[in-house]
Design an enzyme around this catalytic site. Sequence first.
Site, mmCIF file in Angstrom:
data_model
loop_
_atom_site.group_PDB
_atom_site.id
_atom_site.type_symbol
_atom_site.label_atom_id
_atom_site.label_comp_id
_atom_site.label_asym_id
_atom_site.label_seq_id
_atom_site.Cartn_x
_atom_site.Cartn_y
_atom_site.Cartn_z
ATOM 1 N N THR A 1 0.822 -1.208 0.000
ATOM 2 C CA THR A 1 0.000 0.000 0.000
ATOM 3 C C THR A 1 0.858 1.261 0.000
ATOM 4 O OG1 THR A 1 -1.460 1.274 1.454
ATOM 5 C CG2 THR A 1 -0.150 -0.389 2.518
ATOM 6 N N ASP A 2 0.278 2.359 -0.490
ATOM 7 C CA ASP A 2 1.013 3.633 -0.433
ATOM 8 C C ASP A 2 1.201 4.123 1.002
ATOM 9 O OD1 ASP A 2 -1.620 4.405 0.099
ATOM 10 O OD2 ASP A 2 -1.743 5.908 -1.481
ATOM 11 N N GLU A 3 0.416 3.558 1.944
ATOM 12 C CA GLU A 3 0.508 4.041 3.335
ATOM 13 C C GLU A 3 1.863 3.767 3.969
ATOM 14 O OE1 GLU A 3 -2.781 3.469 5.924
ATOM 15 O OE2 GLU A 3 -4.248 3.766 4.335
ATOM 16 N N LYS B 1 2.134 -3.479 7.375
ATOM 17 C CA LYS B 1 2.350 -3.686 5.937
ATOM 18 C C LYS B 1 3.809 -3.381 5.570
ATOM 19 C CE LYS B 1 -0.318 -4.585 3.139
ATOM 20 N NZ LYS B 1 -0.784 -5.920 2.630
ATOM 21 N N TYR C 1 -1.640 -0.455 11.228
ATOM 22 C CA TYR C 1 -1.870 -1.122 9.938
ATOM 23 C C TYR C 1 -0.692 -0.890 8.997
ATOM 24 C CZ TYR C 1 -3.326 -1.457 5.059
ATOM 25 O OH TYR C 1 -3.352 -1.727 3.711
HETATM 26 P P1 NAD Z 1 -10.180 -6.770 2.645
HETATM 27 O O1 NAD Z 1 -10.147 -6.466 4.108
HETATM 28 O O2 NAD Z 1 -11.398 -6.447 1.863
HETATM 29 O O3 NAD Z 1 -9.886 -8.321 2.415
HETATM 30 C C1 NAD Z 1 -8.936 -9.035 3.130
HETATM 31 C C2 NAD Z 1 -9.176 -10.515 2.893
HETATM 32 O O4 NAD Z 1 -8.162 -11.238 3.599
HETATM 33 C C3 NAD Z 1 -10.522 -11.016 3.429
HETATM 34 O O5 NAD Z 1 -11.144 -11.845 2.482
HETATM 35 C C4 NAD Z 1 -10.139 -11.815 4.667
HETATM 36 O O6 NAD Z 1 -11.038 -12.888 4.959
HETATM 37 C C5 NAD Z 1 -8.760 -12.324 4.286
HETATM 38 N N1 NAD Z 1 -7.935 -12.661 5.456
HETATM 39 C C6 NAD Z 1 -7.739 -11.906 6.567
HETATM 40 N N2 NAD Z 1 -6.944 -12.558 7.427
HETATM 41 C C7 NAD Z 1 -6.608 -13.739 6.842
HETATM 42 C C8 NAD Z 1 -5.806 -14.844 7.230
HETATM 43 N N3 NAD Z 1 -5.186 -14.857 8.407
HETATM 44 N N4 NAD Z 1 -5.677 -15.879 6.383
HETATM 45 C C9 NAD Z 1 -6.307 -15.880 5.167
HETATM 46 N N5 NAD Z 1 -7.107 -14.873 4.772
HETATM 47 C C10 NAD Z 1 -7.243 -13.812 5.587
HETATM 48 O O7 NAD Z 1 -8.900 -6.058 2.038
HETATM 49 P P2 NAD Z 1 -8.709 -5.329 0.639
HETATM 50 O O8 NAD Z 1 -9.143 -3.923 0.751
HETATM 51 O O9 NAD Z 1 -9.237 -6.196 -0.420
HETATM 52 O O10 NAD Z 1 -7.099 -5.306 0.571
HETATM 53 C C11 NAD Z 1 -6.394 -6.431 0.033
HETATM 54 C C12 NAD Z 1 -4.910 -6.155 0.118
HETATM 55 O O11 NAD Z 1 -4.596 -4.972 -0.627
HETATM 56 C C13 NAD Z 1 -4.408 -5.901 1.542
HETATM 57 O O12 NAD Z 1 -3.170 -6.525 1.673
HETATM 58 C C14 NAD Z 1 -4.273 -4.386 1.626
HETATM 59 O O13 NAD Z 1 -3.249 -4.041 2.521
HETATM 60 C C15 NAD Z 1 -3.904 -4.039 0.193
HETATM 61 N N6 NAD Z 1 -4.314 -2.713 -0.285
HETATM 62 C C16 NAD Z 1 -5.609 -2.289 -0.124
HETATM 63 C C17 NAD Z 1 -5.988 -1.047 -0.642
HETATM 64 C C18 NAD Z 1 -7.411 -0.552 -0.517
HETATM 65 O O14 NAD Z 1 -7.665 0.602 -0.866
HETATM 66 N N7 NAD Z 1 -8.357 -1.337 -0.069
HETATM 67 C C19 NAD Z 1 -5.052 -0.239 -1.312
HETATM 68 C C20 NAD Z 1 -3.733 -0.710 -1.435
HETATM 69 C C21 NAD Z 1 -3.391 -1.952 -0.930
HETATM 70 O O1 DAU Z 2 -4.046 4.109 0.711
HETATM 71 C C1 DAU Z 2 -4.308 2.741 0.632
HETATM 72 C C2 DAU Z 2 -5.108 2.327 1.851
HETATM 73 O O2 DAU Z 2 -6.420 2.855 1.679
HETATM 74 C C3 DAU Z 2 -5.150 0.823 2.045
HETATM 75 O O3 DAU Z 2 -3.863 0.362 2.318
HETATM 76 C C4 DAU Z 2 -6.085 0.450 3.203
HETATM 77 O O4 DAU Z 2 -6.212 -0.953 3.304
HETATM 78 C C5 DAU Z 2 -7.454 1.063 2.932
HETATM 79 O O5 DAU Z 2 -8.308 0.799 4.029
HETATM 80 C C6 DAU Z 2 -7.336 2.562 2.702
HETATM 81 O O6 DAU Z 2 -6.953 3.243 3.922
HETATM 82 P P1 DAU Z 2 -7.581 4.656 4.341
HETATM 83 O O7 DAU Z 2 -7.454 4.829 5.787
HETATM 84 O O8 DAU Z 2 -7.086 5.730 3.456
HETATM 85 O O9 DAU Z 2 -9.122 4.370 3.906
HETATM 86 P P2 DAU Z 2 -10.517 4.627 4.629
HETATM 87 O O10 DAU Z 2 -11.575 4.321 3.625
HETATM 88 O O11 DAU Z 2 -10.606 4.013 5.970
HETATM 89 O O12 DAU Z 2 -10.492 6.212 4.836
HETATM 90 C C7 DAU Z 2 -10.298 7.109 3.751
HETATM 91 C C8 DAU Z 2 -10.251 8.511 4.320
HETATM 92 O O13 DAU Z 2 -11.561 8.847 4.805
HETATM 93 C C9 DAU Z 2 -9.321 8.655 5.514
HETATM 94 O O14 DAU Z 2 -8.723 9.946 5.469
HETATM 95 C C10 DAU Z 2 -10.257 8.558 6.726
HETATM 96 C C11 DAU Z 2 -11.536 9.158 6.207
HETATM 97 N N1 DAU Z 2 -12.788 8.617 6.777
HETATM 98 C C12 DAU Z 2 -12.948 7.275 6.794
HETATM 99 C C13 DAU Z 2 -14.098 6.724 7.285
HETATM 100 C C14 DAU Z 2 -14.291 5.223 7.326
HETATM 101 C C15 DAU Z 2 -13.777 9.471 7.215
HETATM 102 O O15 DAU Z 2 -13.627 10.723 7.181
HETATM 103 N N2 DAU Z 2 -14.922 8.928 7.709
HETATM 104 C C16 DAU Z 2 -15.127 7.589 7.778
HETATM 105 O O16 DAU Z 2 -16.201 7.145 8.261
#
Ligand code: NAD
Ligand code: DAU
Length: 354
Positions: free
Chosen positions: A136-138, A165, A161
């Site tokens: 992730t970019d985080e 990562k 988190y």
């Molecule tokens: P998500 O939370 O929707 O899905 C995570 C999945 O992992 C779920 O299906 C869960 O059941 C499974 N899981 C959790 N613990 C597990 C374990 N111990 N063994 C096997 N499976 C397990 O997450 P997402 O948003 O789809 O993100 C997927 C990946 O991409 C993550 O690694 C996250 O860090 C990365 N990522 C997410 C974003 C985003 O914006 N959502 C952006 C950049 C990177």
């Molecule tokens: O940047 C990539 C990341 O993006 C991934 O690695 C993470 O898995 C994914 O969860 C996401 O993280 P963020 O913290 O950026 O996403 P989130 O949707 O939780 O929040 C986006 C922004 O919105 C953040 O600045 C917090 C804010 N927020 C979030 C929620 C849930 C609110 O203001 N209100 C809310 O209720």
Amino acid sequence: MNKTYLVTGGAGFIGSNFIIYMLNKYSDVNIINVDFLTYAGNLENLKSVEKNENYKFIKADICDAEKIEEIFNENEIDYVVNFAAESHVDRSIKNPSIFVKTNVEGTLNLLNAAKKNWEEKDGVYKKGVKFLQVSTDEVYGSLGETGYFYETTPLDPHSPYSASKTSADLIAKSYYDTFKFPVNITRCSNNYGPFQFPEKLIPLIITNAISLKNLPVYGDGLQIRDWLYVKDHCKAIDLVINKGKVGEVYNIGGHNEKTNIEIVKIIINKLNKSFDGRINENLIKHVEDRKGHDRRYAIAPDKIKKELSWEPITMFEEGIEKTIEWYLKNDEWLKNVLSNGYLDYYNKMYKNLV
Ligand code: NAD
Ligand code: DAU
């Protein structure tokens, strides 16, 4: 011969989109989806492919060394794509331990199993295999008003988190540096699209709005995220697996920076007419800020564009409309997800709002 992908976390948001993308694009790939089905994993996401003969689901915890080794022994795996993770920042602030367990120990465990299975002799691996760590970019921390995250930007995570990562990235990198183990790491910006669990900003705002609930905005709402439609992320991962140079990190993002409050207002405007004006800015509620809240993320995707010719296809205007429409059409999916423990979490987080 078909290539076999071990996709972990394939029942989650991005993992399920990736599996559907790959099975629709290629008829000659096998996909084994290993997911522990935590609150975030939902097999409903995979209904459209569950009968595909090239797809198989195995319920397993990536931290379970014996089970993961067994999966490697029983299948000829060519690629690991590790999506499995605890992914929600707010949860990591409440309960960091599970993030270290799944994201760090789980990744280490997968690396060990793949290394053991793929290594033919010291530092020499089965031809063409690869481990892709989905990051992730985080991991880069937070930006000021200008500048971008490059692959060379120092790692500076702030939340449990993002720290977990980052740790996983460093372990994956160490396996390349030390053992020449074939690894790529991708670092993507915020994704949105179908099947995203409604604890994340965009699906939370859509689902709250259509239930006429308050729309929680943390702090001043001026934090910036760089949004990418999930299918464009899937396409980038496919490219990195097949064409990425081993050992390299690739940033993925579409230069689509928006403040959180802008996102909330865009969604309100899109829904307003269909709901007779009842979805409006009066629903916005500024709530306590997230602890240690990163102010701005912005990815420079120059490397993946130049080296792998990746381009995002879906512009935000189109992507957000598709996403809203998807949530409106898939109320059964939403009910299923809400019955999966989400409401308890929501009530604990926002008990003053609902
Ligand atoms: P998500 O939370 O929707 O899905 C995570 C999945 O992992 C779920 O299906 C869960 O059941 C499974 N899981 C959790 N613990 C597990 C374990 N111990 N063994 C096997 N499976 C397990 O997450 P997402 O948003 O789809 O993100 C997927 C990946 O991409 C993550 O690694 C996250 O860090 C990365 N990522 C997410 C974003 C985003 O914006 N959502 C952006 C950049 C990177
Ligand atoms: O940047 C990539 C990341 O993006 C991934 O690695 C993470 O898995 C994914 O969860 C996401 O993280 P963020 O913290 O950026 O996403 P989130 O949707 O939780 O929040 C986006 C922004 O919105 C953040 O600045 C917090 C804010 N927020 C979030 C929620 C849930 C609110 O203001 N209100 C809310 O209720």
